[in-house]
Write a protein that holds these residues in place. Sequence first.
Motif, PDB file in Angstrom:
ATOM      1  N   ALA A  53       0.830  -1.213   0.000  1.00  0.00           N
ATOM      2  CA  ALA A  53       0.000   0.000   0.000  1.00  0.00           C
ATOM      3  C   ALA A  53       0.860   1.256   0.000  1.00  0.00           C
ATOM      4  O   ALA A  53       0.532   2.247  -0.648  1.00  0.00           O
ATOM      5  CB  ALA A  53      -0.920  -0.009   1.206  1.00  0.00           C
ATOM      6  N   ARG A  54       1.975   1.217   0.699  1.00  0.00           N
ATOM      7  CA  ARG A  54       2.844   2.389   0.734  1.00  0.00           C
ATOM      8  C   ARG A  54       3.521   2.638  -0.607  1.00  0.00           C
ATOM      9  O   ARG A  54       3.759   3.789  -0.997  1.00  0.00           O
ATOM     10  CB  ARG A  54       3.892   2.235   1.841  1.00  0.00           C
ATOM     11  CG  ARG A  54       3.295   2.349   3.236  1.00  0.00           C
ATOM     12  CD  ARG A  54       4.360   2.282   4.298  1.00  0.00           C
ATOM     13  NE  ARG A  54       3.770   2.378   5.632  1.00  0.00           N
ATOM     14  CZ  ARG A  54       4.446   2.218   6.751  1.00  0.00           C
ATOM     15  NH1 ARG A  54       5.744   1.944   6.706  1.00  0.00           N
ATOM     16  NH2 ARG A  54       3.852   2.330   7.927  1.00  0.00           N
ATOM     17  N   ILE A  55       3.805   1.564  -1.329  1.00  0.00           N
ATOM     18  CA  ILE A  55       4.401   1.705  -2.662  1.00  0.00           C
ATOM     19  C   ILE A  55       3.375   2.256  -3.650  1.00  0.00           C
ATOM     20  O   ILE A  55       3.657   3.170  -4.431  1.00  0.00           O
ATOM     21  CB  ILE A  55       4.948   0.354  -3.157  1.00  0.00           C
ATOM     22  CG1 ILE A  55       6.178  -0.057  -2.329  1.00  0.00           C
ATOM     23  CG2 ILE A  55       5.324   0.427  -4.632  1.00  0.00           C
ATOM     24  CD1 ILE A  55       6.648  -1.470  -2.607  1.00  0.00           C
ATOM     25  N   VAL A  56       2.158   1.702  -3.599  1.00  0.00           N
ATOM     26  CA  VAL A  56       1.126   2.078  -4.565  1.00  0.00           C
ATOM     27  C   VAL A  56       0.561   3.468  -4.279  1.00  0.00           C
ATOM     28  O   VAL A  56       0.418   4.298  -5.182  1.00  0.00           O
ATOM     29  CB  VAL A  56      -0.009   1.033  -4.584  1.00  0.00           C
ATOM     30  CG1 VAL A  56      -1.155   1.494  -5.482  1.00  0.00           C
ATOM     31  CG2 VAL A  56       0.514  -0.319  -5.050  1.00  0.00           C
ATOM     32  N   TYR A  57       0.263   3.755  -2.989  1.00  0.00           N
ATOM     33  CA  TYR A  57      -0.448   4.993  -2.659  1.00  0.00           C
ATOM     34  C   TYR A  57       0.441   6.094  -2.093  1.00  0.00           C
ATOM     35  O   TYR A  57       0.007   7.235  -1.987  1.00  0.00           O
ATOM     36  CB  TYR A  57      -1.588   4.686  -1.681  1.00  0.00           C
ATOM     37  CG  TYR A  57      -2.680   3.891  -2.345  1.00  0.00           C
ATOM     38  CD1 TYR A  57      -3.553   4.489  -3.239  1.00  0.00           C
ATOM     39  CD2 TYR A  57      -2.807   2.527  -2.116  1.00  0.00           C
ATOM     40  CE1 TYR A  57      -4.547   3.764  -3.876  1.00  0.00           C
ATOM     41  CE2 TYR A  57      -3.796   1.784  -2.749  1.00  0.00           C
ATOM     42  CZ  TYR A  57      -4.659   2.406  -3.631  1.00  0.00           C
ATOM     43  OH  TYR A  57      -5.624   1.675  -4.260  1.00  0.00           O
ATOM     44  N   ARG A  58       1.677   5.774  -1.753  1.00  0.00           N
ATOM     45  CA  ARG A  58       2.663   6.764  -1.306  1.00  0.00           C
ATOM     46  C   ARG A  58       2.063   7.737  -0.289  1.00  0.00           C
ATOM     47  O   ARG A  58       2.095   8.958  -0.485  1.00  0.00           O
ATOM     48  CB  ARG A  58       3.218   7.532  -2.508  1.00  0.00           C
ATOM     49  CG  ARG A  58       3.661   6.651  -3.647  1.00  0.00           C
ATOM     50  CD  ARG A  58       4.052   7.404  -4.900  1.00  0.00           C
ATOM     51  NE  ARG A  58       3.182   8.480  -5.266  1.00  0.00           N
ATOM     52  CZ  ARG A  58       1.989   8.334  -5.839  1.00  0.00           C
ATOM     53  NH1 ARG A  58       1.533   7.133  -6.114  1.00  0.00           N
ATOM     54  NH2 ARG A  58       1.257   9.387  -6.156  1.00  0.00           N
ATOM     55  N   PRO A  59       1.497   7.241   0.813  1.00  0.00           N
ATOM     56  CA  PRO A  59       0.843   8.138   1.771  1.00  0.00           C
ATOM     57  C   PRO A  59       1.841   9.026   2.506  1.00  0.00           C
ATOM     58  O   PRO A  59       2.971   8.617   2.798  1.00  0.00           O
ATOM     59  CB  PRO A  59       0.164   7.163   2.740  1.00  0.00           C
ATOM     60  CG  PRO A  59       1.016   5.938   2.684  1.00  0.00           C
ATOM     61  CD  PRO A  59       1.469   5.836   1.251  1.00  0.00           C
ATOM     62  N   HIS A  60       1.424  10.243   2.787  1.00  0.00           N
ATOM     63  CA  HIS A  60       2.182  11.120   3.681  1.00  0.00           C
ATOM     64  C   HIS A  60       1.774  10.738   5.106  1.00  0.00           C
ATOM     65  O   HIS A  60       0.587  10.792   5.444  1.00  0.00           O
ATOM     66  CB  HIS A  60       1.840  12.586   3.428  1.00  0.00           C
ATOM     67  CG  HIS A  60       2.228  13.083   2.081  1.00  0.00           C
ATOM     68  ND1 HIS A  60       3.541  13.309   1.709  1.00  0.00           N
ATOM     69  CD2 HIS A  60       1.477  13.403   0.999  1.00  0.00           C
ATOM     70  CE1 HIS A  60       3.579  13.759   0.471  1.00  0.00           C
ATOM     71  NE2 HIS A  60       2.334  13.810   0.010  1.00  0.00           N
ATOM     72  N   ILE A  61       2.726  10.361   5.925  1.00  0.00           N
ATOM     73  CA  ILE A  61       2.421   9.947   7.297  1.00  0.00           C
ATOM     74  C   ILE A  61       3.152  10.880   8.255  1.00  0.00           C
ATOM     75  O   ILE A  61       4.371  11.034   8.177  1.00  0.00           O
ATOM     76  CB  ILE A  61       2.843   8.482   7.555  1.00  0.00           C
ATOM     77  CG1 ILE A  61       2.180   7.548   6.542  1.00  0.00           C
ATOM     78  CG2 ILE A  61       2.472   8.080   8.979  1.00  0.00           C
ATOM     79  CD1 ILE A  61       2.667   6.115   6.614  1.00  0.00           C
ATOM     80  N   GLU A  62       2.393  11.501   9.137  1.00  0.00           N
ATOM     81  CA  GLU A  62       2.966  12.439  10.091  1.00  0.00           C
ATOM     82  C   GLU A  62       2.623  12.021  11.519  1.00  0.00           C
ATOM     83  O   GLU A  62       1.510  11.576  11.797  1.00  0.00           O
ATOM     84  CB  GLU A  62       2.424  13.854   9.838  1.00  0.00           C
ATOM     85  CG  GLU A  62       2.679  14.373   8.432  1.00  0.00           C
ATOM     86  CD  GLU A  62       1.986  15.700   8.171  1.00  0.00           C
ATOM     87  OE1 GLU A  62       1.489  16.316   9.148  1.00  0.00           O
ATOM     88  OE2 GLU A  62       1.920  16.120   7.006  1.00  0.00           O
ATOM     89  N   GLY A  63       3.579  12.138  12.412  1.00  0.00           N
ATOM     90  CA  GLY A  63       3.335  11.916  13.835  1.00  0.00           C
ATOM     91  C   GLY A  63       3.245  10.468  14.270  1.00  0.00           C
ATOM     92  O   GLY A  63       2.643  10.184  15.317  1.00  0.00           O
ATOM     93  N   ARG A  64       3.866   9.534  13.528  1.00  0.00           N
ATOM     94  CA  ARG A  64       3.801   8.122  13.932  1.00  0.00           C
ATOM     95  C   ARG A  64       4.367   7.916  15.331  1.00  0.00           C
ATOM     96  O   ARG A  64       3.963   7.008  16.064  1.00  0.00           O
ATOM     97  CB  ARG A  64       4.558   7.232  12.935  1.00  0.00           C
ATOM     98  CG  ARG A  64       3.929   7.145  11.572  1.00  0.00           C
ATOM     99  CD  ARG A  64       4.752   6.290  10.618  1.00  0.00           C
ATOM    100  NE  ARG A  64       4.448   4.865  10.750  1.00  0.00           N
ATOM    101  CZ  ARG A  64       5.324   3.930  11.083  1.00  0.00           C
ATOM    102  NH1 ARG A  64       6.575   4.264  11.355  1.00  0.00           N
ATOM    103  NH2 ARG A  64       4.981   2.662  11.154  1.00  0.00           N
TER     104      ARG A  64
END
Length: 258
Positions: A36-47
């Motif tokens: 999913a991270r490869i396909v949708y390239r989500p911006h993730i903040e504050g993990r």
Amino acid sequence: MSSAQSVGSEHEPESHTPRHAGFKYAVGRMVATPLARIVYRPHIEGRENVPKRGAVILASNHLSFIDSMAIPVAAPRPVHFLAKSSYFEGTGVKGALSREFFTSVGAIPVRRGAGQAALDALDQQRQLLDQGLAVALYPEGTRSTDGRLYKGRTGVAFLALQTGAPVVPVGLIGTDRVMPVGAKMPSVKERITVRFGEPIDVSKHGPATSGKARRLATDEIMAAIHALSEQELAGVYNEPPAQNPIDKIKQALPHERR
């Protein structure tokens, strides 16, 4: 809850003990998360705001069907959420695929509804928290179809006050563009943003038995979600229009929405 209550009165009540996803979820997470991270390239903040261990509630805005996939993919630890039991009860190949998919993404089957069904859902979530797990919940109750952030219902605050679990607010941005209401498949052209806020300890508001404490805690959680999602505030609950005068009166009277 007429049909469910009538069945329960004639037969032994079914167990409401939730089964967390276990091995299937572990395998599904190992496969689905990097894909999913490869396909949708989500911006993730504050993990780093999500506690690595112990019970925690991830309270998020709700824009799309894929929200319940976006949060587990972005979170640094396994996350469980409740899903309609019908997703697990289908027959044939389609039913089996649906069951395997929702199990693999951490979904727990629950019969949705008002009254006793809603209380049973809260109880299942409490049991998951008692096991030290992370659960994802939507204080709005259902998806926003116009992009606005609706008033929060108090079930999330009740769980947090009852269990002592911290609440991590989550702001989802763009999931409604990736998979709008009614879409059959998610788009790969859009990117989403998942923002995890700092944990909130709602115990300062009072005990879970206090309606005022539940309301104040809910408002604090929703304010944090709003700061992360930057949505326009609706100022009302997300519920269907009243169909008759009685429903209009019920919605107008002050009462607690769980």
